[in-house]
Design a protein around this motif. Structure first.
Motif, short mmCIF file in Angstrom:
data_model
loop_
_atom_site.label_atom_id
_atom_site.label_comp_id
_atom_site.label_asym_id
_atom_site.label_seq_id
_atom_site.Cartn_x
_atom_site.Cartn_y
_atom_site.Cartn_z
N GLY A 1 29.42 39.85 -22.93
CA GLY A 1 28.59 38.69 -23.26
C GLY A 1 27.27 38.67 -22.51
N ALA A 2 27.23 39.36 -21.35
CA ALA A 2 26.00 39.39 -20.56
C ALA A 2 25.02 40.46 -21.02
CB ALA A 2 26.35 39.62 -19.08
N ILE A 3 25.44 41.31 -21.97
CA ILE A 3 24.58 42.41 -22.43
C ILE A 3 23.24 41.93 -23.00
CG2 ILE A 3 24.39 44.16 -24.26
CD1 ILE A 3 27.23 45.01 -23.60
N PRO A 4 23.21 40.91 -23.88
CA PRO A 4 21.91 40.46 -24.38
C PRO A 4 20.97 39.98 -23.26
CG PRO A 4 23.68 39.58 -25.73
CD PRO A 4 24.32 40.19 -24.53
N VAL A 5 21.54 39.30 -22.27
CA VAL A 5 20.73 38.83 -21.14
C VAL A 5 20.21 40.02 -20.35
CG1 VAL A 5 20.71 37.42 -19.04
CG2 VAL A 5 22.08 36.71 -21.01
N PHE A 6 21.08 41.01 -20.11
CA PHE A 6 20.68 42.21 -19.38
C PHE A 6 19.54 42.93 -20.10
CE2 PHE A 6 21.15 46.84 -18.90
CZ PHE A 6 20.93 46.96 -17.53
N ILE A 7 19.67 43.09 -21.40
CA ILE A 7 18.63 43.78 -22.17
C ILE A 7 17.31 43.02 -22.10
CG2 ILE A 7 17.92 44.44 -24.51
CD1 ILE A 7 20.83 45.13 -25.07
N ASN A 8 17.40 41.69 -22.19
CA ASN A 8 16.20 40.87 -22.15
C ASN A 8 15.51 40.97 -20.78
OD1 ASN A 8 14.37 38.73 -23.13
ND2 ASN A 8 15.40 37.47 -21.61
N LEU A 9 16.30 40.94 -19.71
CA LEU A 9 15.72 40.96 -18.37
C LEU A 9 15.17 42.33 -17.98
CD1 LEU A 9 18.34 38.82 -16.38
CD2 LEU A 9 16.06 38.13 -17.13
N THR A 10 15.66 43.38 -18.65
CA THR A 10 15.20 44.73 -18.31
C THR A 10 14.34 45.34 -19.42
OG1 THR A 10 17.25 45.70 -19.21
CG2 THR A 10 17.22 45.17 -16.85
N ALA A 11 13.82 44.48 -20.28
CA ALA A 11 13.06 44.96 -21.44
C ALA A 11 11.84 45.79 -21.04
CB ALA A 11 12.63 43.77 -22.30
N ASN A 12 11.23 45.46 -19.91
CA ASN A 12 10.02 46.16 -19.47
C ASN A 12 10.31 47.35 -18.55
OD1 ASN A 12 8.34 44.33 -20.88
ND2 ASN A 12 8.47 42.87 -19.18
N GLN A 13 11.58 47.67 -18.35
CA GLN A 13 11.95 48.76 -17.46
C GLN A 13 12.21 50.05 -18.25
OE1 GLN A 13 15.30 47.56 -15.08
NE2 GLN A 13 14.18 45.92 -14.03
N GLY A 14 11.92 51.18 -17.61
CA GLY A 14 12.26 52.46 -18.21
C GLY A 14 13.75 52.73 -18.07
N ILE A 15 14.19 53.87 -18.61
CA ILE A 15 15.62 54.18 -18.59
C ILE A 15 16.15 54.29 -17.16
CG2 ILE A 15 17.35 55.92 -19.20
CD1 ILE A 15 15.69 56.59 -21.65
N LYS A 16 15.42 54.98 -16.28
CA LYS A 16 15.87 55.14 -14.90
C LYS A 16 15.95 53.81 -14.18
CE LYS A 16 14.63 59.91 -13.78
NZ LYS A 16 13.86 60.79 -12.86
#
Length: 214
Positions: free
Chosen positions: A24-39
């Motif tokens: 359930g936290a995956i959408p929040v995680f993706i949103n918070l790390t949207a500007n980060q690269g893969i590493k």
């Protein structure tokens, strides 16, 4: 050496996964790390998962001392923790993020943070009040070394699963979609609701022994 049976520890693990609800936290995680690269995103996932494990481990071994310090009985904490978990479960059954985990103000503040791994991801989103309450309440059931070892193994397994799911967050999000994640969240909410009711029932029996005699 007094411990519960292995089924009890498996139920604890399942309950902990339901409360933390890393899917359930995956959408929040993706949103918070949207500007980060893969590493950078993978580093955030690792730190967040590790922080969840550390927080729950600390609570596991200090929870009893905390209750004694504040003069709180286990029965009272069971009722309070059960109500807290039940409120979170109701929000999850509606596929919503409970304000107990994160308020709107905290959500806005998190978007301005350079590092989001520990706050708000690890806590309060994952290892929040519900998870902390669940760990303390299960720790109170026995006081043997083996009991704490089994609970520790459950926390370690949860940490590994949380890290793996966060690593795979983009793929899981594409595969499940919003509807799939909501379905998983509702299922976890159902497990949490049952757990909250159980905590409340056991707590009331401890506070009012006459209820257990009937």
């Amino acid at each position: 050496m007094e411990i519960g049976n292995l089924n009890d520890y498996f139920k604890f693990f399942v309950a902990l996964v339901a409360v933390v609800n890393p899917v359930g936290a995956i959408p929040v995680f993706i949103n918070l790390t949207a500007n980060q690269g893969i590493k950078a995103r993978n580093a955030t996932a690792s730190i967040a998962a590790l922080s969840v494990g550390i927080i729950l481990m600390v609570v596991l071994f200090t929870g009893e001392a905390i209750l004694r310090f504040f003069g709180i009985s286990v029965g009272s904490f069971r009722v309070g923790g059960g109500i807290l978990i039940l409120l979170m479960a109701i929000a999850m059954l509606n596929a919503k993020m409970s304000n107990i985990r994160q308020t709107k103000e905290e959500e806005l503040d998190s978007t301005e943070r350079d590092s989001v791994a520990v706050v708000p991801l690890a806590t309060p989103l994952l290892a929040g009040p519900g998870a902390i309450s669940a760990v303390i309440l299960h720790a109170q059931r026995h006081d043997s070394t083996l009991h704490y070892l089994y609970l520790s193994l459950a926390v370690v397994a949860l940490t590994a699963i949380t890290g793996l799911l966060l690593f795979l967050a983009p793929l899981i999000s594409q595969w499940l979609g919003k509807t799939g994640i909501n379905i998983v969240t509702r299922l976890m909410g159902l497990v949490m609701a049952a757990m909250g009711v159980e905590f409340i029932a056991h707590g009331l029996k401890q506070l009012f022994p006459i209820l257990g005699a009937s």
